[in-house]
Every structure is written in structure tokens, then in C-alpha cells.
Design an enzyme around this catalytic site. Structure first.
Site, PDB file in Angstrom:
ATOM      1  N   GLY A 154      -5.129   4.856  -4.463  1.00  0.00           N
ATOM      2  CA  GLY A 154      -6.106   4.146  -5.294  1.00  0.00           C
ATOM      3  C   GLY A 154      -6.937   3.159  -4.492  1.00  0.00           C
ATOM      4  O   GLY A 154      -6.450   2.571  -3.516  1.00  0.00           O
ATOM      5  N   ARG A 160      -5.047  11.538  -2.995  1.00  0.00           N
ATOM      6  CA  ARG A 160      -3.603  11.303  -3.127  1.00  0.00           C
ATOM      7  C   ARG A 160      -2.767  12.471  -2.607  1.00  0.00           C
ATOM      8  O   ARG A 160      -1.606  12.629  -3.010  1.00  0.00           O
ATOM      9  CB  ARG A 160      -3.261  11.056  -4.598  1.00  0.00           C
ATOM     10  CG  ARG A 160      -3.760   9.733  -5.152  1.00  0.00           C
ATOM     11  CD  ARG A 160      -3.047   9.394  -6.442  1.00  0.00           C
ATOM     12  NE  ARG A 160      -3.624   8.221  -7.090  1.00  0.00           N
ATOM     13  CZ  ARG A 160      -3.283   6.974  -6.804  1.00  0.00           C
ATOM     14  NH1 ARG A 160      -2.387   6.732  -5.877  1.00  0.00           N
ATOM     15  NH2 ARG A 160      -3.856   5.972  -7.449  1.00  0.00           N
ATOM     16  N   ASP A 188       3.510   5.013  -1.268  1.00  0.00           N
ATOM     17  CA  ASP A 188       3.575   6.466  -1.099  1.00  0.00           C
ATOM     18  C   ASP A 188       2.805   6.911   0.143  1.00  0.00           C
ATOM     19  O   ASP A 188       3.264   7.774   0.896  1.00  0.00           O
ATOM     20  CB  ASP A 188       2.994   7.167  -2.338  1.00  0.00           C
ATOM     21  CG  ASP A 188       3.935   7.076  -3.533  1.00  0.00           C
ATOM     22  OD1 ASP A 188       5.163   7.050  -3.319  1.00  0.00           O
ATOM     23  OD2 ASP A 188       3.451   7.019  -4.678  1.00  0.00           O
ATOM     24  N   LYS A 225      -2.006  -1.394   1.792  1.00  0.00           N
ATOM     25  CA  LYS A 225      -3.042  -1.473   0.757  1.00  0.00           C
ATOM     26  C   LYS A 225      -2.431  -1.254  -0.613  1.00  0.00           C
ATOM     27  O   LYS A 225      -1.537  -0.419  -0.737  1.00  0.00           O
ATOM     28  CB  LYS A 225      -4.074  -0.363   1.025  1.00  0.00           C
ATOM     29  CG  LYS A 225      -5.059  -0.160  -0.082  1.00  0.00           C
ATOM     30  CD  LYS A 225      -5.099   1.283  -0.609  1.00  0.00           C
ATOM     31  CE  LYS A 225      -3.903   1.696  -1.397  1.00  0.00           C
ATOM     32  NZ  LYS A 225      -4.044   2.941  -2.135  1.00  0.00           N
ATOM     33  N   THR A 226      -2.805  -1.930  -1.599  1.00  0.00           N
ATOM     34  CA  THR A 226      -2.640  -1.602  -3.016  1.00  0.00           C
ATOM     35  C   THR A 226      -2.859  -2.864  -3.853  1.00  0.00           C
ATOM     36  O   THR A 226      -2.298  -3.921  -3.556  1.00  0.00           O
ATOM     37  CB  THR A 226      -1.276  -0.962  -3.392  1.00  0.00           C
ATOM     38  OG1 THR A 226      -1.265  -0.758  -4.812  1.00  0.00           O
ATOM     39  CG2 THR A 226      -0.054  -1.766  -3.019  1.00  0.00           C
ATOM     40  N   ASP A 262      -1.670  -3.216  -6.559  1.00  0.00           N
ATOM     41  CA  ASP A 262      -0.437  -3.406  -7.344  1.00  0.00           C
ATOM     42  C   ASP A 262       0.439  -4.532  -6.808  1.00  0.00           C
ATOM     43  O   ASP A 262       1.289  -5.063  -7.525  1.00  0.00           O
ATOM     44  CB  ASP A 262       0.393  -2.121  -7.374  1.00  0.00           C
ATOM     45  CG  ASP A 262      -0.375  -0.960  -7.968  1.00  0.00           C
ATOM     46  OD1 ASP A 262      -1.483  -1.190  -8.494  1.00  0.00           O
ATOM     47  OD2 ASP A 262       0.120   0.178  -7.903  1.00  0.00           O
TER      48      ASP A 262
HETATM   49  P1  FBP Z   1      -1.990   2.877  -5.254  1.00  0.00           P
HETATM   50  O1  FBP Z   1      -0.512   2.766  -5.261  1.00  0.00           O
HETATM   51  O2  FBP Z   1      -2.476   4.157  -4.725  1.00  0.00           O
HETATM   52  O3  FBP Z   1      -2.644   1.709  -4.571  1.00  0.00           O
HETATM   53  O4  FBP Z   1      -2.418   2.842  -6.793  1.00  0.00           O
HETATM   54  C1  FBP Z   1      -3.162   1.866  -7.383  1.00  0.00           C
HETATM   55  C2  FBP Z   1      -3.479   2.192  -8.813  1.00  0.00           C
HETATM   56  O5  FBP Z   1      -4.664   1.486  -9.127  1.00  0.00           O
HETATM   57  C3  FBP Z   1      -2.392   1.843  -9.837  1.00  0.00           C
HETATM   58  O6  FBP Z   1      -2.424   0.499 -10.216  1.00  0.00           O
HETATM   59  C4  FBP Z   1      -2.734   2.773 -10.971  1.00  0.00           C
HETATM   60  O7  FBP Z   1      -1.620   3.030 -11.806  1.00  0.00           O
HETATM   61  C5  FBP Z   1      -3.189   4.006 -10.251  1.00  0.00           C
HETATM   62  O8  FBP Z   1      -3.724   3.577  -9.016  1.00  0.00           O
HETATM   63  C6  FBP Z   1      -4.241   4.784 -11.002  1.00  0.00           C
HETATM   64  O9  FBP Z   1      -4.473   5.955 -10.328  1.00  0.00           O
HETATM   65  P2  FBP Z   1      -5.815   6.792 -10.410  1.00  0.00           P
HETATM   66  O10 FBP Z   1      -6.816   6.105  -9.539  1.00  0.00           O
HETATM   67  O11 FBP Z   1      -5.431   8.102  -9.829  1.00  0.00           O
HETATM   68  O12 FBP Z   1      -6.240   6.833 -11.834  1.00  0.00           O
END
Ligand code: FBP
Length: 553
Positions: free
Chosen positions: A82, A146, A177, A203-204, A206
Site C-alpha cells: 500500500g 502486492r 509482508d 514502509k506502512t 499502519d
Molecule cells: P501495507 O501493509 O501494504 O502498507 O498496507 C497498507 C494498507 O493501507 C492497509 O492499511 C489497508 O488495510 C490496505 O493497505 C488496503 O489495501 P489496498 O490498497 O490493496 O486496498
């Protein structure tokens, strides 16, 4: 027609701050080995799976006395998972360090996430290309994806692409991941004597990729400040009109870090914390009951409005739901190739699923609104995660609360009027212009990633610590990826993955929230943080998150 907004033009000129060590110059650094490391859990299994890269030492950079010449190194970079504000600055920092080390070095960007390195889709960066993206949000410089990097075939293809471009190091910018991918690729490259290094960057938005060595993942600062601004605005609206209960689901996947940080910045009436729900083994009905108590009490005081923060991953932490979701994960995987199941309508699908669940889970599943049932059955992401961003937990809560309040009204307990508004803040914050903190932190992480490469290290995560201090006092170094790993079930199988950091109920951050909750619930103590400031006094422009301040003060 304008091609850039005024803020875009000004942000392009911002010069991110670096820690003193990195500022001295990439060729002046010395690498200091600290303590050797062990995996956080399941040591023996992780050691066996990562025989070549397990147990390396933590490293830190210091400034040496002489300037050394660096050989030629071509590097490939991947943005994975993300979006998170600051990704472009990681690439800019990496590029600047690589060119500073040796002008002949080349930086390639793999397109569309990890699939770019497998399919050989790439671009080569130059000054003009990089300059257009400095201090900007988004991952559009090369795109993200992803794809899970885990098969022998994927590794072999990646090797071919690296050989073709004479790439001797790959930088993977990603969350837990994606950095698991980085660890697997690093191990494979060493095992096959390729001489190619792999470095990760944390990065994230979250905020769940953190531990004793990684204080925060990038993007958390900007995203939480963006959500806090929006929540503050809604609080003003609620306090002005005094007629709605706003239920705001906040992104952050599993852990509640983002929701808690946004709450600490805004002081809403209610902030649910997924980890607490799990620890106290609360059922969905109990959560609803607790919230109804607050709604009833506020109504008695003539307040038929309020703000509720719901962490995105809540549903997976309610024990009864967790058990159901875990069974659904296995079932949806099993039914992936079942054509009969795939081709029937939703109602039929629900019945097939219920017939394969145990009695309790079947009952719970069938009791949920059709919308939620359908959302729980949606495809898992390539890493086997339920896509919680697509499950409307806030609406489920509203629905259940409305039903319960009607009952309480009949009993004469509830005297108010319940009008609701549902919001989901997620994508609004992931591509914002990085705050000064994220702009500086990301640039430092990228610059530092090249320093790790230059010292021949592999299987490391770029680390910059001491973050509540001014940037010049930050400490740059590297942390072995295997140190953060344990075994978890994914797609029905045990796999090595980086352990997610959840909210600790005995930790300082949760305690701070817990101490204020009652006050926030009844006496509106709303804070209005306003928009992120990019220019102006350091007290507002360089502020770190409340979480970071509490954890590291
Ligand atoms: P990452 O772990 O890849 O940084 O995910 C961040 C995130 O924004 C989460 O908070 C959310 O649940 C997910 O990506 C949403 O995924 P997508 O962009 O595939 O809708």
C-alpha cells in the site's frame, strides 16, 4: 493551464534533513557492528529457513576520518504494498547517495511492485526524473503492487533481470509482508552465490512494522496527521450541529496504532481498540452494549451527537469473529477452484459456506447482514490477508446499535434520538504530501539503504533511530530482517513472516488513552489539529506523532 499547484512547486525545493553521520558523506562512513541477533520467535525454524542470513549483527554508521572511493554499483528499487507518504523521498535519498558514492552508479526502478523485477519491467532514473518527485506523496514514480515473491521460478527470473542490468543490489520498500519478501530474496541470492544484496525499507501507514530497533514505519506520521485533521473537522461539525453520531473507521489493517494515534491527536468520545477487544474477549454484542451505555448517558445530558473511532481491523480481533474469519480463510482457499461454488449467487454461496462451518460459526455467519457476509467472503490479498478495508465494520456497528437503542427506548432507558453518519478514512491519507518528518525520515532511510549496500550487507532493514530528537541527532544503521521473523499460518500453511507489532495493553500509549477515555466520552474535549504545516515554525512543522513521543520520551 497550470501543471503544478503552488504547494507542489514549493515542496519540490524542500531540502530534507539528514542525520549528522549521513550528512558527512557516503564515502566517509564507517560501519560499526553491534550485537548479534536472534529471531523474535520460532528461532530454530527461522534459522533453518534462513541458514545463510540468520543471526547477523545490528550495525550503526559513524563518521570516519578519511574519504574512501566507492566502486561501481547498480541498484534496483521496488515500491511494494500500500502507498505511504514519503516513498518518493526514499528513492530520492537512495539516488543521491548512490550518485554521491560514484557518478557511474545507476539506479533502476522496477515498475508496478515486485512483479516488475520478475517481468523485467523497469525505468532508469536520472536527475530530471528524480527531481520531479522530491517531497511528493504517492508511489506513482514507478507504481506499486502486492505480488508475493516466494517461488523458485520468481527468484530465478529476478536473477536473470538483475544480471541483464548488472544490478548488484535490490532495495524493497515495503511493510511486514514486503520485507518478508526481501528476507526470502536475500537468502536465495546468497544461497545461490549470486553476489546480489537485498535491503528493505520500513514502509506502512499502519505503523505495525516496529520493534526495539525500528521506532516507526514511514508514512504513519503523515497519514495519522491527515486523518486527525479530518476527524477534528468532523468534531467541529458535530459540536456545531449537535445532531449526528459519526462513526469513523480508520485504516491501519490489523493493529490499532493509526486509530489510537488519531484519537490522541483529536480526543473523540469513543475510540475502540482492537487489541483490547481481543484481550478482554469481548463479543460483538458486548462492544455494542458498552457503546450504547455512552450514547444513552450522553442523551440524558441532552447530547445526541458524538464521535466514534473504529480501527479498520476490529472485526478480526473480536474472538468469535476471528474464529469465523480463520475458518473462512481456509474455506475460501479450498473453494477457489470449485466451479459450482464460484458460479452460484450470493445467497446460495452463504448457504454452502454455512454448511461447511461448525455450528457456532455457521450461526454467527448467518446472523450477519448480507452485506457483511459478502464482504467477509471477498478475495484475500496475495499474502492471504482478509481485505479489511472492504469490510464496513462501522456500518455493522451502526446497524446493531440502532437495533439495541430501539429496544432500550421501549424499556424507557434511552431517551434520545439516534442519527448516524458513517465514514471511512484510509485512502485519503496514504498519498498526502509527506510531512516534514516523513520527508526527512524517508530521505534518510533511502540514503542509509545505499550506505548498507556500500558496506556489502544483505538481508537488512534500513534503520534510522532517535527520531524524537532533531534530525541531525538521528542514528543511522541496519537491522537484520531475520531478527523480526516468526512462523504464522498463511493460506492454510505455516510460513516465515515478519511479526506485526500490535498495541500493547500494558504499554504507555494505551495507558494514556485509557486514562482519558471517560473524560472524553462525556465532556467533549475535542482537539482540532488542523492541516499539516509544511512551512513555518518548527513547533508545528516538525512535530512527531504523539505515539512516538510517548514511546520514546
Ligand atoms: P501495507 O501493509 O501494504 O502498507 O498496507 C497498507 C494498507 O493501507 C492497509 O492499511 C489497508 O488495510 C490496505 O493497505 C488496503 O489495501 P489496498 O490498497 O490493496 O486496498
Amino acid at each position: 493551464m497550470k501543471t503544478l499547484s503552488p504547494l507542489q512547486q514549493e515542496r519540490l525545493k524542500y531540502q530534507p534533513k539528514l542525520p549528522e553521520s549521513l550528512k558527512a558523506g557516503i564515502n566517509k562512513l564507517v560501519c560499526v557492528e553491534k550485537e548479534k541477533t536472534e529471531a523474535v520467535k520460532d528461532k530454530e525454524q527461522i534459522k533453518e529457513l534462513f541458514a545463510k542470513t540468520y543471526g547477523q549483527a545490528i550495525v550503526e554508521f559513524a563518521v570516519g576520518t578519511e574519504e574512501k572511493a566507492s566502486g561501481i554499483k547498480n541498484v534496483g528499487v521496488i515500491l511494494s504494498g500500500g502507498q505511504a507518504p514519503g516513498g518518493h523521498n526514499v528513492i530520492a535519498g537512495l539516488y543521491d547517495a548512490l550518485k554521491q558514492a560514484n557518478k557511474e552508479n545507476k539506479l533502476y526502478g522496477f515498475l508496478g511492485g515486485p512483479s516488475g523485477i520478475i517481468d523485467g519491467k523497469y525505468v532508469e532514473f536520472d536527475d530530471k526524473f528524480i527531481d520531479a518527485y522530491r517531497n511528493t506523496g504517492g508511489f506513482d514514480i514507478i507504481g506499486s503492487g502486492r505480488t508475493k515473491l516466494e517461488t523458485e521460478e520468481q527468484f530465478k527470473k529476478s536473477l536473470e533481470v538483475c544480471k541483464k542490468l548488472n544490478i548488484s543490489a535490490v532495495v524493497i520498500i515495503g511493510g511486514d509482508d514486503s520485507n518478508t519478501n526481501a528476507a526470502l530474496l536475500a537468502e536465495w541470492f546468497v544461497k545461490h552465490d549470486t553476489g546480489i544484496q537485498v535491503i528493505g525499507c520500513p514502509k506502512t501507514i499502519d505503523g505495525d512494522l516496529k520493534n526495539d530497533q525500528i521506532e516507526v514505519s514511514f508514512g504513519f506520521d503523515t497519514a495519522t496527521k491527515t486523518y486527525a485533521e479530518l476527524i477534528g473537522n468532523i468534531q467541529r461539525d458535530a459540536n456545531s450541529a449537535k445532531k449526528y453520531w459519526h462513526f469513523i473507521k480508520i485504516m491501519g489493517r490489523s493493529a490499532s496504532h493509526v486509530a489510537v494515534e488519531a484519537a490522541l491527536q483529536t480526543q473523540p468520545n469513543i475510540c475502540l481498540v482492537s487489541e483490547e477487544v481481543e484481550e478482554k474477549k469481548m463479543s460483538l454484542n458486548q462492544i455494542v452494549e458498552d457503546m450504547c451505555k455512552i450514547i444513552c448517558k450522553r442523551a440524558e445530558n441532552g447530547k445526541n451527537f458524538g464521535i466514534v473511532i473504529v480501527p479498520e481491523g476490529l472485526i478480526e480481533f473480536i474472538p468469535e469473529m476471528k474464529d469465523l474469519i480463520s475458518s473462512l480463510n481456509d474455506l475460501t482457499h479450498e473453494l477457489e477452484s470449485d466451479e459450482t461454488y464460484q458460479n452460484v449467487r450470493s445467497e446460495e454461496k452463504f448457504k454452502i459456506i454455512a454448511s461447511k462451518l461448525n455450528e457456532n460459526n455457521a450461526k454467527l455467519f448467518m446472523s450477519l447482514p448480507a452485506l457483511i457476509k459478502a464482504q467477509l467472503l471477498m478475495d484475500r490479498d496475495p499474502h492471504g490477508n482478509v481485505q479489511v478495508s472492504r469490510i464496513e465494520t462501522e456500518k455493522l456497528l451502526i446497524e446493531m446499535i440502532r437495533t439495541r437503542l430501539n429496544e432500550l427506548k421501549d424499556e424507557g432507558v434511552y431517551v434520545g434520538k439516534f442519527s448516524d453518519q458513517a465514514h471511512f478514512f484510509g485512502y485519503e491519507g496514504r498519498c498526502a504530501f509527506p510531512s516534514n518528518f516523513d520527508a526527512d525520515y524517508c530521505y534518510s532511510l533511502g540514503f542509509n539503504a545505499f550506505a548498507l549496500i556500500n558496506f556489502g550487507l544483505t538481508g537488512y532493514l534500513s534503520s534510522v533511530k532517535n527520531l524524537i530528537k532533531p534530525a541531525k541527532e538521528w542514528v543511522a544503521g541496519g537491522v537484520p530482517l531475520t531478527m523480526m521473523m516468526n512462523m504464522e499460518k498463511r493460506h492454510g500453511e505455516m510460513k516465515p513472516v515478519i511479526q506485526k507489532a500490535l498495541i500493547k495493553l500494558d504499554g504507555k500509549v494505551f495507558k494514556e488513552l485509557e486514562a482519558m477515555r471517560e473524560e472524553w466520552a462525556m465532556n467533549d474535549r475535542y482537539l482540532f489539529p488542523g492541516a499539516i504545516q509544511y512551512f513555518g515554525p518548527s513547533e508545528v512543522c516538525d512535530l512527531t506523532t504523539v505515539t512516538l513521543q510517548i514511546e520514546h520520551a
